[in-house]
Design a protein around this motif. Sequence first.
Motif, PDB file in Angstrom:
ATOM      1  N   ILE A 215       0.831  -1.208   0.000  1.00 31.01           N
ATOM      2  CA  ILE A 215       0.000   0.000   0.000  1.00 31.01           C
ATOM      3  C   ILE A 215       0.868   1.262   0.000  1.00 31.01           C
ATOM      4  CG2 ILE A 215      -1.603   1.305   1.462  1.00 31.01           C
ATOM      5  CD1 ILE A 215      -2.857  -1.510   2.047  1.00 31.01           C
ATOM      6  N   LYS A 216       1.982   1.195   0.742  1.00 31.55           N
ATOM      7  CA  LYS A 216       2.861   2.365   0.788  1.00 31.55           C
ATOM      8  C   LYS A 216       3.502   2.655  -0.571  1.00 31.55           C
ATOM      9  CE  LYS A 216       4.156   2.950   5.558  1.00 31.55           C
ATOM     10  NZ  LYS A 216       5.247   3.188   6.498  1.00 31.55           N
TER      11      LYS A 216
ATOM     12  N   GLY B 144       5.548   8.197   9.481  1.00 28.75           N
ATOM     13  CA  GLY B 144       5.054   7.203   8.522  1.00 28.75           C
ATOM     14  C   GLY B 144       3.544   7.064   8.608  1.00 28.75           C
TER      15      GLY B 144
ATOM     16  N   LEU C  92       0.571   8.030   5.800  1.00 32.98           N
ATOM     17  CA  LEU C  92      -0.503   7.141   5.361  1.00 32.98           C
ATOM     18  C   LEU C  92      -1.859   7.827   5.491  1.00 32.98           C
ATOM     19  CD1 LEU C  92       0.459   3.640   6.797  1.00 32.98           C
ATOM     20  CD2 LEU C  92       0.127   4.207   4.409  1.00 32.98           C
TER      21      LEU C  92
ATOM     22  N   LYS D  37      -2.365  10.512   2.824  1.00 26.74           N
ATOM     23  CA  LYS D  37      -2.634   9.972   1.490  1.00 26.74           C
ATOM     24  C   LYS D  37      -4.047   9.411   1.398  1.00 26.74           C
ATOM     25  CE  LYS D  37       1.916   8.499  -0.148  1.00 26.74           C
ATOM     26  NZ  LYS D  37       2.733   7.269  -0.258  1.00 26.74           N
TER      27      LYS D  37
ATOM     28  N   PHE E 287      -5.169   6.706   3.217  1.00 28.27           N
ATOM     29  CA  PHE E 287      -5.291   5.296   3.598  1.00 28.27           C
ATOM     30  C   PHE E 287      -5.638   5.204   5.079  1.00 28.27           C
ATOM     31  CE2 PHE E 287      -2.097   5.107   0.109  1.00 28.27           C
ATOM     32  CZ  PHE E 287      -2.912   4.491  -0.821  1.00 28.27           C
TER      33      PHE E 287
END
Lengths: 212, 214
Positions: free
Chosen positions: A161-162, B87, B91, B94, B96
Amino acid sequence: MMKTPTSSFIACHDCDLLIARTRLQKGQSLNCPRCHAKLFHARLNPIERGLALAITSLILFLPANLLPILSLSIFGQQQSETILQSVLSLYDGGLAIVAAVVLIFAVLVPGLQILLLTYITACLQFSIAGHYLRQSLNLYHTLHGWGMLEIYMIGTLIAVIKLKDIANLEPGLGLYCLAGLIFTTCLTNSLFDTQHAWQMVKQRRNSGEAQP
Amino acid sequence: MSTGEYKSARQQGFLLCRHCHSLHSLEQQHQRCDVCQTPLHSRMEHTLQRSWAFLIASVICFFPANLLPIMTFKSFGSGAPSTIMSGIIELFSKGFWGIGLVVLVASIVIPCLKIIGMLTLLLSLKFHWRTSARQKTWLYRGVEWVGRWSMLDIFVIAVLVALVQLGSLASISPGHGATAFAAVVILTMLSALNFDTRLIWDKYAPTDTQHHDT
């Protein structure tokens, strides 16, 4: 054989409650009345099933470790990854300890567990003497919970996913073998336990004492 | 108290081998189990000291684990090191949300809860807090079950570092925060592993036998 008081009781491993031993039907389980720990589960054919699962895991283990799990392509360049390669890259990146941790939890412990399970179940299933049966069972018991293949799998998913914005990712054959291996490991944990194996070891020893 | 009517194996002169679950008489303490040959102890030896030691060590490692970068992403020569928190923020930004939440829970929430959980257990035994033994047992089971899942971030780094090695185009190199983070996870697992849950229940056992002895 004389019936000693220790054979008519059991104790809870979590709260040390002393309970009278009862006979369980196949499929039944016994929980501690005080702390609700599962004390015993009379599983159906745990040794036979354990052996079948051990052999299946043995077949899946090598391809899961050697075949690429993911491959990445970006601007025509390609890079694929196996579990062992991820260990090597961490080592090259200067993190020897983390590399060792990944090697131990994602490769060595699961591999050792599968080998031990194969040895234990084969010895008990085919009534082989098995000089290292006791040590193997102890080691298998100690390693419980330290194999982390399913966490590696979820880790792979998060990495996908990253990266999916910046590159094309293809699952490799290793990923399917890894998924299969995780499935058999989960089944092993629910269908086999060391307690049943220890009981068989005890029975064997007692029958050995009765007819020297 | 409803738990008062129960008696432990130790009070009645028995001892359980925690490896093979066979029962022995209490006199066999410090001998080896005749079934599995492991040393017999009615309660794990030095359980609280060991559990405290691993817990304190994990708290010490917790700070570098969250402050030092766990990896550096470089593309065309530029790029910044990222910590565990940055990190997760990336996420989330973005979009997610689901996976960001998984990483947040696995790498920040679970290690924190594990440390707090073990601390609660150890302090409640040290200061004889009158809390429910059953609740404490479930707390311990939760800590033990969930412990290994915080290893997730280490494996994410392992996969990323192996995959993204494209020279000057794009590369990810691991950072020393990862070592500290792995240490936190392993040390909290060891802290839980060295804790003997039977001590929780010893406080609730009827004390009449001990009074007669002393």
